[in-house]
Design a protein around this motif. Structure first.
Motif, mmCIF file in Angstrom:
data_model
loop_
_atom_site.group_PDB
_atom_site.id
_atom_site.type_symbol
_atom_site.label_atom_id
_atom_site.label_comp_id
_atom_site.label_asym_id
_atom_site.label_seq_id
_atom_site.Cartn_x
_atom_site.Cartn_y
_atom_site.Cartn_z
ATOM 1 N N LEU A 1 -32.112 -31.813 4.400
ATOM 2 C CA LEU A 1 -31.673 -31.696 3.008
ATOM 3 C C LEU A 1 -30.147 -31.665 2.952
ATOM 4 O O LEU A 1 -29.467 -31.689 3.982
ATOM 5 C CB LEU A 1 -32.259 -30.423 2.386
ATOM 6 N N ASP A 2 -29.594 -31.611 1.741
ATOM 7 C CA ASP A 2 -28.147 -31.504 1.580
ATOM 8 C C ASP A 2 -27.697 -30.116 2.023
ATOM 9 O O ASP A 2 -28.140 -29.097 1.468
ATOM 10 C CB ASP A 2 -27.750 -31.722 0.119
ATOM 11 N N ALA A 3 -26.828 -30.064 3.019
ATOM 12 C CA ALA A 3 -26.368 -28.796 3.573
ATOM 13 C C ALA A 3 -24.908 -28.556 3.189
ATOM 14 O O ALA A 3 -24.104 -29.490 3.127
ATOM 15 C CB ALA A 3 -26.520 -28.785 5.088
ATOM 16 N N PHE A 4 -24.574 -27.276 2.953
ATOM 17 C CA PHE A 4 -23.221 -26.906 2.545
ATOM 18 C C PHE A 4 -22.760 -25.691 3.339
ATOM 19 O O PHE A 4 -23.547 -24.798 3.650
ATOM 20 C CB PHE A 4 -23.167 -26.565 1.061
ATOM 21 N N ARG A 5 -21.471 -25.673 3.650
ATOM 22 C CA ARG A 5 -20.842 -24.515 4.274
ATOM 23 C C ARG A 5 -20.022 -23.763 3.217
ATOM 24 O O ARG A 5 -19.239 -24.372 2.487
ATOM 25 C CB ARG A 5 -19.918 -24.938 5.409
ATOM 26 N N LEU A 6 -20.193 -22.450 3.167
ATOM 27 C CA LEU A 6 -19.400 -21.590 2.306
ATOM 28 C C LEU A 6 -18.626 -20.628 3.192
ATOM 29 O O LEU A 6 -19.099 -19.541 3.529
ATOM 30 C CB LEU A 6 -20.290 -20.810 1.327
ATOM 31 N N SER A 7 -17.431 -21.034 3.618
ATOM 32 C CA SER A 7 -16.615 -20.144 4.433
ATOM 33 C C SER A 7 -16.032 -19.045 3.555
ATOM 34 O O SER A 7 -15.919 -19.192 2.331
ATOM 35 C CB SER A 7 -15.491 -20.926 5.111
ATOM 36 N N TRP B 1 -21.245 -19.026 5.502
ATOM 37 C CA TRP B 1 -22.656 -19.060 5.143
ATOM 38 C C TRP B 1 -23.058 -20.512 4.917
ATOM 39 O O TRP B 1 -22.250 -21.338 4.471
ATOM 40 C CB TRP B 1 -22.904 -18.254 3.874
ATOM 41 N N TYR B 2 -24.331 -20.811 5.180
ATOM 42 C CA TYR B 2 -24.815 -22.183 5.097
ATOM 43 C C TYR B 2 -26.104 -22.227 4.284
ATOM 44 O O TYR B 2 -27.002 -21.398 4.468
ATOM 45 C CB TYR B 2 -25.067 -22.742 6.495
ATOM 46 N N ILE B 3 -26.195 -23.196 3.399
ATOM 47 C CA ILE B 3 -27.389 -23.402 2.587
ATOM 48 C C ILE B 3 -27.782 -24.871 2.641
ATOM 49 O O ILE B 3 -26.953 -25.736 2.937
ATOM 50 C CB ILE B 3 -27.171 -22.983 1.117
ATOM 51 N N ALA B 4 -29.047 -25.138 2.386
ATOM 52 C CA ALA B 4 -29.531 -26.522 2.332
ATOM 53 C C ALA B 4 -30.601 -26.606 1.255
ATOM 54 O O ALA B 4 -31.478 -25.749 1.169
ATOM 55 C CB ALA B 4 -30.084 -26.957 3.676
ATOM 56 N N HIS B 5 -30.506 -27.613 0.408
ATOM 57 C CA HIS B 5 -31.502 -27.821 -0.643
ATOM 58 C C HIS B 5 -31.433 -29.262 -1.119
ATOM 59 O O HIS B 5 -30.454 -29.969 -0.867
ATOM 60 C CB HIS B 5 -31.281 -26.859 -1.817
ATOM 61 N N GLY B 6 -32.488 -29.690 -1.790
ATOM 62 C CA GLY B 6 -32.549 -31.065 -2.269
ATOM 63 C C GLY B 6 -32.511 -31.176 -3.771
ATOM 64 O O GLY B 6 -32.686 -32.270 -4.320
ATOM 65 N N ASP B 7 -32.261 -30.043 -4.464
ATOM 66 C CA ASP B 7 -32.211 -30.057 -5.923
ATOM 67 C C ASP B 7 -30.832 -29.641 -6.399
ATOM 68 O O ASP B 7 -29.894 -29.523 -5.602
ATOM 69 C CB ASP B 7 -33.285 -29.134 -6.501
ATOM 70 N N THR B 8 -30.679 -29.427 -7.686
ATOM 71 C CA THR B 8 -29.414 -29.013 -8.263
ATOM 72 C C THR B 8 -29.664 -28.019 -9.389
ATOM 73 O O THR B 8 -30.740 -28.019 -9.997
ATOM 74 C CB THR B 8 -28.633 -30.231 -8.812
ATOM 75 N N GLU B 9 -28.681 -27.191 -9.646
ATOM 76 C CA GLU B 9 -28.731 -26.262 -10.781
ATOM 77 C C GLU B 9 -27.827 -26.738 -11.919
ATOM 78 O O GLU B 9 -27.571 -25.993 -12.868
ATOM 79 C CB GLU B 9 -28.306 -24.861 -10.333
ATOM 80 N N PHE B 10 -27.373 -27.974 -11.841
ATOM 81 C CA PHE B 10 -26.440 -28.514 -12.830
ATOM 82 C C PHE B 10 -27.085 -28.564 -14.217
ATOM 83 O O PHE B 10 -28.226 -28.976 -14.376
ATOM 84 C CB PHE B 10 -26.007 -29.914 -12.421
ATOM 85 N N ARG B 11 -26.317 -28.133 -15.223
ATOM 86 C CA ARG B 11 -26.764 -28.193 -16.618
ATOM 87 C C ARG B 11 -25.610 -28.704 -17.481
ATOM 88 O O ARG B 11 -24.442 -28.544 -17.138
ATOM 89 C CB ARG B 11 -27.211 -26.808 -17.120
ATOM 90 N N PHE B 12 -25.955 -29.320 -18.622
ATOM 91 C CA PHE B 12 -24.946 -29.817 -19.552
ATOM 92 C C PHE B 12 -24.685 -28.784 -20.640
ATOM 93 O O PHE B 12 -25.612 -28.170 -21.168
ATOM 94 C CB PHE B 12 -25.389 -31.140 -20.175
ATOM 95 N N TYR B 13 -23.409 -28.602 -20.957
ATOM 96 C CA TYR B 13 -23.003 -27.641 -21.974
ATOM 97 C C TYR B 13 -22.249 -28.339 -23.093
ATOM 98 O O TYR B 13 -21.484 -29.277 -22.858
ATOM 99 C CB TYR B 13 -22.114 -26.557 -21.356
ATOM 100 N N GLU B 14 -22.458 -27.849 -24.312
ATOM 101 C CA GLU B 14 -21.718 -28.306 -25.482
ATOM 102 C C GLU B 14 -21.244 -27.077 -26.247
ATOM 103 O O GLU B 14 -22.007 -26.118 -26.428
ATOM 104 C CB GLU B 14 -22.593 -29.165 -26.399
ATOM 105 N N PHE B 15 -20.002 -27.093 -26.707
ATOM 106 C CA PHE B 15 -19.443 -25.954 -27.416
ATOM 107 C C PHE B 15 -19.442 -26.213 -28.921
ATOM 108 O O PHE B 15 -19.062 -27.290 -29.376
ATOM 109 C CB PHE B 15 -18.029 -25.652 -26.921
ATOM 110 N N ASP B 16 -19.879 -25.203 -29.680
ATOM 111 C CA ASP B 16 -19.971 -25.326 -31.133
ATOM 112 C C ASP B 16 -18.628 -25.147 -31.819
ATOM 113 O O ASP B 16 -18.328 -25.812 -32.801
ATOM 114 C CB ASP B 16 -20.964 -24.293 -31.684
ATOM 115 N N ARG B 17 -17.831 -24.237 -31.292
ATOM 116 C CA ARG B 17 -16.495 -24.022 -31.859
ATOM 117 C C ARG B 17 -15.624 -23.317 -30.836
ATOM 118 O O ARG B 17 -16.121 -22.755 -29.855
ATOM 119 C CB ARG B 17 -16.552 -23.218 -33.149
#
Length: 266
Positions: free
Chosen positions: A149-155, A193-209
């Motif tokens: 899966l997609d792996a990331f390092r968080l030093s 620290w290292y993580i691996a996953h194949g999904d995303t938590e990305f979301r779209f935001y729109e501001f009202d004011r």
């Protein structure tokens, strides 16, 4: 004389986003000089001209101490629809998307409140697998990390740089926070620290004011339909809520998020 502040957003933010897109291939985020809108400070009797409030008087930006004044309760200007779109574009990037996944406030005095959320903040960013050494890959494979899966390092340095730039939390306040968070597999020799996953938590935001205040802060109002709220038992609840994001500017012109709170407005 009463001081008014205004935002020049579109051009600066567009340039900043281009800088972010030009980041290296080995990371989902790297520190840049400025990736948020700039603010011009103006004086009394200002009138809007496009995205700028012009005046004969000029004043300095906030002192960069990292403290957002809380004595300005009445906005002195509102953001245009174009400016709101530019702010949405800022948060609708992998680099900044995690900043709106959970509520927080008063981080200067209580940075440890982020501990239950830190994994969600960094879920989609980090140093990518192409930067891992052969030793790292072998150790991670032995530790059971799914390298398919997609792996990331968080030093620790990576985390500290991000927390300071985005939330104005200095490194001398993060040790307990980082160690208390569940960030994945830890390798002592790399202090990462290292993580691996194949999904995303990305979301779209729109501001009202959006509103600009006398102390230079900006507040953005919107509806979040998937907000994480940590419970006392350690479980995560998911709610929808009207939210307000408060941002402040440092002396060098960069911005950071002061708070992301459930709005008290009805």
């Amino acid at each position: 004389m009463k001081k008014l502040y205004s935002c020049v957003l579109a051009a600066a933010l567009s340039l900043a986003l281009l800088c972010g897109c030009a980041a290296g291939n080995n990371t989902r985020w790297e520190k840049v000089d400025s990736n948020t809108p700039t603010v011009d400070t103006q004086g009394e009797n200002s009138t809007q001209n496009g995205n700028v409030i012009q005046s004969d008087d000029t004043n300095t930006v906030p002192d960069g101490s990292g403290e957002a004044a809380d004595d300005a309760e009445t906005p002195v200007a509102t953001l245009t629809s174009e400016e709101l779109t530019e702010w949405a574009s800022y948060f609708n990037t992998m680099e900044n998307n995690g900043l709106l996944r959970f509520p927080y406030a008063d981080l200067e005095n209580d940075p440890n409140q982020l501990a239950p959320y830190l994994a969600w903040l960094f879920y989609d960013i980090g140093e990518t697998e192409s930067s891992f050494s052969e030793e790292e890959l072998a150790l991670l494979s032995d530790a059971g990390l799914w390298l398919e899966l997609d792996a990331f390092r968080l030093s620790r340095d990576f985390i500290n740089d991000y927390l300071f730039e985005k939330l104005n939390i200095s490194a001398n306040k993060t040790e307990n926070l980082i160690d208390a968070a569940n960030l994945g597999i830890y390798l002592l020799q790399y202090d990462a620290w290292y993580i691996a996953h194949g999904d995303t938590e990305f979301r779209f935001y729109e501001f009202d004011r959006g509103e600009v205040y006398e102390d230079g802060t900006v507040k953005l109002f919107y509806f979040n339909d998937f907000l994480r709220v940590a419970q006392d038992d350690g479980e995560m609840d998911y709610i929808d809520a009207e939210m307000v994001v408060t941002l402040a500017q440092r002396e060098d012109g960069t911005w950071y998020v002061v708070s992301h709170e459930i709005s008290s407005e009805k």
